[in-house]
Design a protein around this motif. Structure first.
Motif, PDB file in Angstrom:
ATOM      1  N   SER A   8       0.914  -1.557  -0.123  1.00 17.32           N
ATOM      2  CA  SER A   8      -0.285   0.087  -0.208  1.00 17.32           C
ATOM      3  C   SER A   8       0.956   1.382  -0.143  1.00 17.32           C
ATOM      4  CB  SER A   8      -1.147   0.149   0.815  1.00 17.32           C
ATOM      5  OG  SER A   8      -1.958  -0.828   1.209  1.00 17.32           O
TER       6      SER A   8
ATOM      7  N   PRO B 213       2.243   4.331  -1.554  1.00 14.75           N
ATOM      8  CA  PRO B 213       1.486   5.795  -3.301  1.00 14.75           C
ATOM      9  C   PRO B 213       2.487   5.992  -3.884  1.00 14.75           C
ATOM     10  CG  PRO B 213       1.943   6.687  -0.465  1.00 14.75           C
ATOM     11  CD  PRO B 213       2.333   5.557  -0.666  1.00 14.75           C
TER      12      PRO B 213
ATOM     13  N   ARG C 158       1.127   2.058  -8.029  1.00 15.75           N
ATOM     14  CA  ARG C 158      -0.337   2.281  -7.345  1.00 15.75           C
ATOM     15  C   ARG C 158      -1.084   2.473  -8.701  1.00 15.75           C
ATOM     16  NH1 ARG C 158      -1.758   2.305  -2.012  1.00 15.75           N
ATOM     17  NH2 ARG C 158      -4.038   1.692  -2.036  1.00 15.75           N
TER      18      ARG C 158
ATOM     19  N   ASP D 245      -3.731   7.444  -2.536  1.00 16.38           N
ATOM     20  CA  ASP D 245      -3.436   5.944  -3.007  1.00 16.38           C
ATOM     21  C   ASP D 245      -2.789   6.096  -1.524  1.00 16.38           C
ATOM     22  OD1 ASP D 245      -3.884   5.026  -4.934  1.00 16.38           O
ATOM     23  OD2 ASP D 245      -1.916   5.237  -6.080  1.00 16.38           O
ATOM     24  N   SER D 246      -3.059   6.766  -0.349  1.00 12.89           N
ATOM     25  CA  SER D 246      -2.752   5.903   0.942  1.00 12.89           C
ATOM     26  C   SER D 246      -3.627   5.887   2.278  1.00 12.89           C
ATOM     27  CB  SER D 246      -1.490   6.889   1.585  1.00 12.89           C
ATOM     28  OG  SER D 246      -0.945   7.149   2.860  1.00 12.89           O
TER      29      SER D 246
ATOM     30  N   ARG E 192      -7.449   3.450   5.522  1.00 12.65           N
ATOM     31  CA  ARG E 192      -6.067   3.165   4.948  1.00 12.65           C
ATOM     32  C   ARG E 192      -6.790   2.445   3.695  1.00 12.65           C
ATOM     33  NH1 ARG E 192      -0.807   1.258   7.830  1.00 12.65           N
ATOM     34  NH2 ARG E 192      -1.538   3.362   8.110  1.00 12.65           N
ATOM     35  N   PHE E 193      -5.960   2.829   2.369  1.00 16.29           N
ATOM     36  CA  PHE E 193      -6.484   1.764   1.072  1.00 16.29           C
ATOM     37  C   PHE E 193      -5.354   0.896   1.213  1.00 16.29           C
ATOM     38  CE2 PHE E 193      -6.304   6.724  -0.378  1.00 16.29           C
ATOM     39  CZ  PHE E 193      -7.651   7.015   0.764  1.00 16.29           C
ATOM     40  N   MET E 194      -5.641  -0.122   0.893  1.00 12.20           N
ATOM     41  CA  MET E 194      -5.025  -1.527   0.723  1.00 12.20           C
ATOM     42  C   MET E 194      -5.480  -2.726   0.027  1.00 12.20           C
ATOM     43  SD  MET E 194      -4.187  -1.724   4.975  1.00 12.20           S
ATOM     44  CE  MET E 194      -2.694  -3.081   4.951  1.00 12.20           C
TER      45      MET E 194
END
Lengths: 314, 512
Positions: free
Chosen positions: A262, A264, A268, B195-196, B232-234
């Motif tokens: 994960s 960024p 991704r 993205d986080s 949180r993007f996982m």
């Protein structure tokens, strides 16, 4: 050196032109409709048509192509469908993350790979050589995503030493940034360690067999001094080329590793863009990666030419 | 006797102590990180219908009306509503105690500006299509006039799909995606790292709805105990589970069945079941043979063993139910159950004999979600037994949805309907109106849906909905296999969590 640089730059532009054409071609090569993908299954044809028009997808292919080249030549990579921001902003935001990850992985891969290759070459056909080569083969055969999950299970879940994923910016906390980057960098780097170790071993074996090394040996110089001072600098030339190739592979590998941890980064971003058919990001991202990749290769080639003057004449 | 009294006293004391501990356990503090599989495309709640956005934005923003635990619309920022007898005028008194996260008091101007913005750029324009005018009829009163009466208007206003969130008027004047994320909800926005993660903190100035007595769907009393909530993007399921086990996240939005089983046996974690979360629907393309033939569709409907489909596709987390609405919904109905889940191969063969299908391959398009592929495979096997040759074509969602919205190259398509049955009968009918999902107009559905939208009498509306559901089965417009759910997992320290359509972080607290 000047004409060498011009030749290399011209070659790079040709590659870039081809990549930009391929990036554009994605629109009609990849199945799926960005508008339908962005809306949900209950979207009406009218809603889809409105979004398609807003994205310029209702234009003819030549019109879209002229628009695409017009934009990239003026430095505009367009607007992301999904992120509601410009593609350039999205890319430049994530580039430092991916570059840092790749740099850490590269540093790890080079230090460990070259050392392992050196040990193997010096102990040619003895057990350290066989051990290093077996480990290298193993490293080369392991998929990134699997290795990543194993790393997480061992170092994050079982031992609790490092975070299992997530990202903290360097500016926010350098210590935490490093903690977040260690596992992904190790995962990314380990696969390349094998590659570098094998090349370093082969190159070193070749150099160790040269007359000047035997002469140095015959003069009674210490073994370590012969290896490090006399053989290693020459053995490094082919390794430098390998490092260029590895850098490209690291950028590719980052796509998977960033997904698992994960992080960024650009990988991704591109994976998300593929899933959502966010074509502007996908096209811009590929072009951007091509530029980064070409730049790395150019730097390696120039370094190579600096180290070995024969290259400039080729 | 004395012994008995002592025992009784001890029991009372224990219960009292337990109760006291229960009350004390509600403590403020702590941070929860939720692992979610997708990043929200936007935090501008009005412009996106993505589940990932809802997860976050429904903690920040509120609506005039919201859904209670059974998805019924109840007042949230409005104190209530007065509807004119002709059903065209809605007068909403607005609560006076509400303050936005930027300190501004909520008034009618904010509501008017927010509704007007949604009419211009909202992601579900159908929700506000009936509105003619929106006006402030007082400092804290808004009057909405409809072009024609619409029985589902309050349903629409309170839909969480792409919520008609109320923004400060200054933000509502901004373009899509350009707003400052300022709402009236129990949590306020801190940061969004693409993205986080998205980070929220508790809004201590939050004014809970005085009418709410407890946690109630997306409405009710929203008491925030946690200091902060981070989403949180996982995307990687294994990484989310590892993060939960390593203590890096406290809540995992979705886990697969085997992981849920494993975590369920570990005292450090609690597994939650969100059932139902969606309907598994198998669509027919009625624009081309053989599915344009009602006997073919009825044959398929008669042949399928829906329980087998659900047991394989959603092992351990499904419900068998013929209704196109969720249990607990006001209009939930069992009409048509005589044709549901029959697995009657004899009848199926008879019906197929009457149809125009005389052999040949038909295509089942499906996206790469495991459960959907499983559904297609079970259907393929079952239909083989009555002589229908099904070819499965798997691709990713954008590709499948593109094909599925066209009238050629497919016969079957399966996917979930999650939010539609939650929203209610109007939304469940909508995908079939104008032949949108079956690719050929069905006059009966169009007639029922139009009558339903115009009908204000509750009893008559129920009868119309029953007629819709009956028609879905009688004409096999599409098939519902069953209700599916999803597993979520949290640390056992997260207390008083109750699963719902989004992981609600109000009413919950962390134990040390």
């Amino acid at each position: 050196m000047g004409s060498f640089l011009i030749r290399r730059l011209a070659g790079s532009f040709v590659v870039l032109a081809l990549v930009s054409l391929m990036s554009f071609a994605l629109i009609w090569l990849v199945p799926g409709d960005p508008a339908a993908a962005f809306l949900d299954a209950s979207a009406t044809p009218a809603q889809i048509a409105t979004l398609r028009s807003a994205l310029g997808l209702d234009l003819s292919l030549p019109q879209q192509m002229i628009g695409w080249y017009g934009r990239i030549l003026s430095g505009d990579l367009g607007q992301s469908i999904l992120l509601n921001r410009s593609v350039s902003a999205a890319l430049t935001e994530r580039l430092p993350v991916t570059l840092a990850l790749a740099a850490l992985a590269l540093a790890f891969a080079v230090v460990v790979g070259v050392t392992a290759g050196l040990i193997a070459a010096v102990n040619h056909n003895r057990w350290p050589d066989q051990a290093v080569m077996t480990a290298a083969l193993l490293g080369l055969s392991v998929p990134d995503f699997w290795l990543g999950l194993v790393m997480v299970l061992v170092f994050a879940v079982s031992l609790g030493w490092l975070p299992s994923g997530g990202f903290t910016a360097f500016s926010q906390s350098p210590g935490e940034w490093l903690r977040c980057m260690i596992l992904p960098a190790l995962t990314l780097g380990l696969v390349q360690v094998g590659f570098i170790a094998r090349m370093a071993r082969a190159s070193m074996l070749d150099t160790l067999g040269q007359d000047y090394v035997r002469t140095a040996d015959a003069k009674g110089l210490a073994k370590l001094r012969v290896v490090l001072r006399h053989a290693l600098p020459n053995a490094l030339i082919p390794i430098l080329t390998v490092i260029g190739i590895v850098s490209g592979a690291l950028l590719g590998g980052a796509v998977i590793v960033e997904q698992v941890f994960s992080i960024p980064g650009i990988g991704r971003l591109i994976v998300g863009a593929i899933a959502a058919r966010d074509f502007p990001v996908l096209q811009g991202g590929l072009l951007f990666l091509a530029i980064v990749y070409l730049s790395i290769n150019l730097v390696v080639d120039v370094l190579y030419a600096v180290v070995d003057p024969r290259v400039r004449l080729a | 006797m004395a012994k008995h009294l002592i025992l009784k006293a001890a029991v009372i004391a224990a219960v009292a102590l337990g109760g006291a501990q229960g009350a004390l356990a509600q403590r403020k503090g702590g941070e929860v990180t939720i692992g979610i599989s997708q990043a929200p495309p936007s935090l501008d709640a009005q412009i996106t219908s993505a589940q990932a956005s809802r997860n976050v934005t429904l903690h920040i923003f509120e609506t005039l009306y919201a859904r209670d635990e059974n998805a019924k619309p109840v007042p949230e920022l409005a104190e209530g509503v007065t509807v004119s007898p002709d059903g065209k005028s809605y007068v909403f008194p607005i609560r006076k105690d509400v303050t936005f996260h930027n300190g501004k008091k909520l008034d009618a101007a904010d509501v008017v500006a927010s509704l007007e913005r949604y009419r211009k750029i909202g992601a579900s324009p159908a929700l506000v299509a009936a509105i003619d005018t929106v006006k402030a009829s007082g400092e804290h009163e808004v009057t909405v006039t409809l072009k024609q009466a619409q029985s589902t208007f309050l349903d629409n206003l309170s839909s969480p799909r792409a919520p008609i969130a109320i923004y400060p008027a200054s933000e509502a004047a901004k373009e899509a995606g350009k707003i400052e994320v300022i709402g009236t909800g129990p949590y306020k926005f801190v940061e969004y790292k693409p993205d986080s993660h998205v980070k929220l903190t508790r809004y201590d100035g939050y004014a809970s709805n005085p009418k709410g007595t407890g946690r109630d769907g997306f409405a009710g009393k929203k008491e925030a105990f946690l200091d902060a909530v981070t989403f949180r993007f996982m995307p990687e399921g294994g990484a989310r589970t590892a993060a939960l086990e390593a203590g890096q996240i406290q809540f995992n939005e979705t886990v697969d069945g085997p992981t849920a089983k494993r975590l369920g046996t570990d005292a450090r974690f609690t597994v939650h079941k969100v059932v139902p979360f969606g309907l598994q629907v198998i669509k027919f393309n009625q624009a081309q043979p053989p599915a344009n033939d009602v006997n073919f569709r009825l044959a398929v409907q008669a042949a399928l063993d829906m329980e087998e489909i659900m047991a394989i596709s959603y092992a351990d987390i499904y419900q068998m139910d013929p209704s196109w609405l969720y249990p607990g919904a006001a209009f939930h109905s069992t009409v048509g159950s005589d044709k549901y889940n029959k697995a009657d191969l004899k009848l199926a063969k008879e019906l197929l004999g009457k149809s125009s299908y005389k052999g040949g391959k038909v295509t089942f398009i499906v996206d790469n979600l495991r459960a959907n592929v499983d559904t297609a495979t079970v259907v393929q096997q079952k239909l083989k037994e009555i002589g229908i040759e099904v070819e499965i074509a798997v691709s990713d969602w954008p590709t499948v949805s593109k094909i599925g919205f066209t009238p050629t190259n497919w016969t079957f398509w399966t996917h979930g309907f999650g939010i539609e049955p939650y929203e209610g009968p109007g939304s469940v009918m909508a995908p079939w109106v104008n032949g949108l999902s079956q690719q050929a107009k069905d006059p009966e559905i169009d007639r029922i849906a139009a009558a339903f939208n115009a009908e204000l009498d509750e009893g008559k509306r129920k009868a119309l909905y029953d007629a819709f559901q009956k028609h879905m089965y009688d004409a096999a417009v599409a098939m519902k296999a069953g209700n599916y759910g999803l597993f979520q997992a949290s640390t056992a320290k997260l207390k008083n969590f109750k699963p719902y359509r989004i992981p609600r972080m109000w009413g919950v607290w962390l134990e040390p």
